[in-house]
Structure formats: structure tokens, C-alpha cells
Design an enzyme around this catalytic site. Structure first.
Site: not given
Length: 361
Positions: A71, A120, A143, A151
Site C-alpha cells: 500500500g 497490499g 510490516e 493486514d
């Protein structure tokens, strides 16, 4: 160039033969996802779902470096540092809904996971029904190195990997290739990168199974299976401190090196990630796990390590984050628990509870 034109160009949407093509088209940013890209992909999938002329969906990334590096973490950093977190929460809300749509999509969704696929990028590919890896695939959920937590359904996928392999990958953020991606359940088929163009042509003309039969090759050997003995033994522990202690005491040089890697990550992110992984094992559906991840992500916006981690790794690139707290022992259970607190009226709204998953470990 108008905003609409920028959006059009950042995700190329087309139909070739029987295939709907989605190409993430920000090669200079390694196809990192922003909010408008997520919306464009979601809109295309919604339109094609009931279009009988589109039989197959194919996701690729522009350029030679990879499908998607994740992301737009710079935008999240700026929102957490200078804003109120609303923009990031809205982005994650739409992104996680897209992840769930991909996982439940009624038509074959073919993700070409060539090159770098992180964060992402995993979310828009590894939930698909047909996931292609190549000898160039480098996949990761990195992350914890930026003070964040896996996530986009990453804790769902990794919590279902054999033994403790997923725990190892979630905590360390280690990159892994084609063989290990299939072993851990994030990919299905190996196709040499030289054959991808012809595969894409065949997917436009043939049913998916027939196209794959022409190009799938034997899977290269991965690295994780040979390390599973010490990975399972060490990561089975209930706390990050005990995991590190077991890694240091194990005797395998790779285990000691892994302990040193963990000690460089955000202590808070490590402890929240371990809790998220353990909780994800007990949740039955992807939607429930995404609901949990949304809570964690939103709460991370108010914690210091996300801003500091992105600053050190992405913006200033000094690779010297100053975590707060700086030591594992100073991150207490209550500090971890607050990341899982309900959001009230701001919940993601995806969860569809199901029966508890069977224990397979």
C-alpha cells in the site's frame, strides 16, 4: 492530467477475449496501491461479476520489478503524523472489502505474482482462486519492520500455513520464493516467467484449466521445509520473549540470525502480531480476521512506532528506527490488548461468523 485520468492510468482495465485484465500501472512506485486504485479494481470486479462475456479475471503488474510492493505507506505515515487517521481508515476499509471480494469472487481470479509481492500486493493476489508464482517471485509481509502488523488478510493466510511457518514469516517479515509460497498456501502454480506472455494470451482464449495445463511446470524447492524443525520448536512459544530465547539457544546459526532479526523490529508490532496470529487461528472466516485486522490497523495510527518505522525505512532511509517502547519487556499485555479493542460505529462491517476452524497443527 485530471484526477480521473490519473486513476485510469494507475489501473489499466480491459477485456481481451474471455478475460478481464487488471494491470496495476505505477511501475516507478512498484505498483503500490493507493485508494483510487483500490476503488478502480473493485469497480471493475463488480461490473464483470455479472457480465457473461467475461469468464476469467487476470491481475498483473506493469514493469519488470513486480506485481505490487504494498500500500501507499507514505500517505498513511503523513495521515498518522499530521492528520486524524480518517483517510487511512477509509483506505483500509475499501481495501479490506476488496480483499474479501477477491476471496469470494464467483469467476476464476488469476493473480500473476511475478517479482515483488508485498503487503497490499499479497492482499490483491493471494486471496484469489488461481495464484501463479515464478522463479522471480519474492513475497513478504514486512510490516513489523515499519512498526505495523500484517493486514489485508495476511494473518488469515499465514495463520493457516503448516506448523509455525506463518508465525515465522509474520514476525520476521522475511521474503520467500515460489516453493515456499505454495507450501504456505499463498500460491498454487509455478510458471516460468518467460512463459507468462503466452499464458496471458491463452487465458484470453481458453478455459483457465486448459491454459494452465500448457504452462505449469514442476515447483522449485523452497527453503522453509528444511528449517521447519527449529521454526516449529521455537515459534510454538507463547511470548515473543520466549521465541527469541529459544532461537538464541537452539544452536542452528539460522535460528540465531533470526533472533537478531526479530530484535531489530518494533517490539510492540511483534507482540501485537503474535497475538493477531494466535487469534486468527481461532477465527473461522477471512471476514472475521479482516475485521480484527481493521481494528489493529486503526489503533496503530495512534501508536508512535508506525510513524517512526516508516520514517526510518521509507522516508529518511536511515534504517535506524527508535521504537517506543524500545524493549520487548516494556510492552505489556494491556498495551497489546488495546490494539484489539472494538471500534464501535467505525467497525469494518464484514464479519460473518462461522464454525471454529479445525486444529491441524
Amino acid at each position: 492530467m485530471t484526477d480521473a485520468e490519473k486513476t485510469e492510468r494507475s489501473v489499466l482495465v480491459s477485456v481481451t477475449g474471455r478475460a478481464g485484465r487488471l494491470t496495476l500501472n505505477r511501475p516507478r512506485a512498484l505498483n503500490a496501491l493507493d485508494h483510487t486504485m483500490v476503488r478502480r479494481v473493485d469497480d471493475a470486479l463488480a461490473a464483470w461479476e455479472h457480465d457473461p462475456s467475461v469468464r476469467t479475471i487476470v491481475l498483473t503488474g506493469a514493469g519488470e520489478r513486480g506485481l505490487c510492493a504494498g500500500g501507499d505507506i507514505r500517505a498513511v505515515h503523513d495521515d498518522a503524523r499530521d492528520g486524524d487517521g480518517t483517510a487511512s481508515a477509509a483506505f483500509w476499509c475499501d481495501e479490506y472489502h476488496l480483499n474479501a471480494r477477491i476471496a469470494r469472487y464467483p469467476k476464476p481470479y488469476v493473480a500473476v505474482m511475478d517479482g515483488i509481492v508485498m503487503g497490499g500486493g499479497v492482499g490483491v493476489s493471494a486471496h484469489g482462486g488461481v495464484r501463479i508464482v515464478t522463479e522471480r517471485s519474492r513475497i513478504a509481509m514486512p510490516e513489523t519492520g515499519i512498526g505495523f502488523v500484517p493486514d489485508v488478510g495476511g494473518t488469515y493466510l499465514l495463520s493457516r500455513a503448516p506448523g509455525e511457518l506463518g508465525t515465522h514469516l509474520a514476525l520476521t517479515g522475511a521474503h520467500f520464493g515460489a516453493g515456499d509460497a505454495v507450501l504456505c498456501g499463498l500460491a498454487d502454480h509455478f510458471v516460468p516467467s518467460a512463459a507468462l506472455d503466452i499464458l496471458l494470451d491463452d487465458l484470453a482464449a481458453l478455459p483457465v484449466d486448459e491454459a494452465l495445463a500448457r504452462h505449469v511446470r514442476p515447483l522449485p524447492e523452497g527453503e522453509l521445509a528444511a528449517r521447519r524443525e527449529w521454526i516449529d520448536a521455537c515459534y510454538r512459544a507463547d511470548t515473543v520473549e520466549e521465541i527469541v530465547r529459544r532461537l538464541l539457544a537452539h544452536g542452528d546459526p539460522a535460528a540465531k540470525e533470526t533472533a537478531e532479526t526479530l530484535l531489530s523490529k518494533s517490539p510492540t508490532a511483534l507482540k501485537v502480531t503474535l497475538a493477531a496470529m494466535r487469534r486468527a487461528r481461532r477465527l473461522a472466516t477471512l471476514e472475521e480476521v479482516l475485521e480484527q485486522e481493521y481494528r489493529v490497523s486503526c489503533h496503530a495510527l495512534t501508536a508512535p512506532d508506525l510513524v517512526e518505522g516508516v520514517r526510518a525505512q521509507i522516508i529518511d532511509k536511515d534504517r535506524d528506527p527508535h521504537w517506543s517502547p524500545a524493549r520487548l519487556d516494556d510492552v505489556h499485555d494491556a498495551d497489546v490488548a488495546r490494539f484489539f479493542a472494538p471500534l464501535g460505529t467505525r467497525e469494518l462491517g464484514l464479519a460473518r461468523p462461522g464454525p471454529a476452524p479445525e486444529e491441524t497443527r
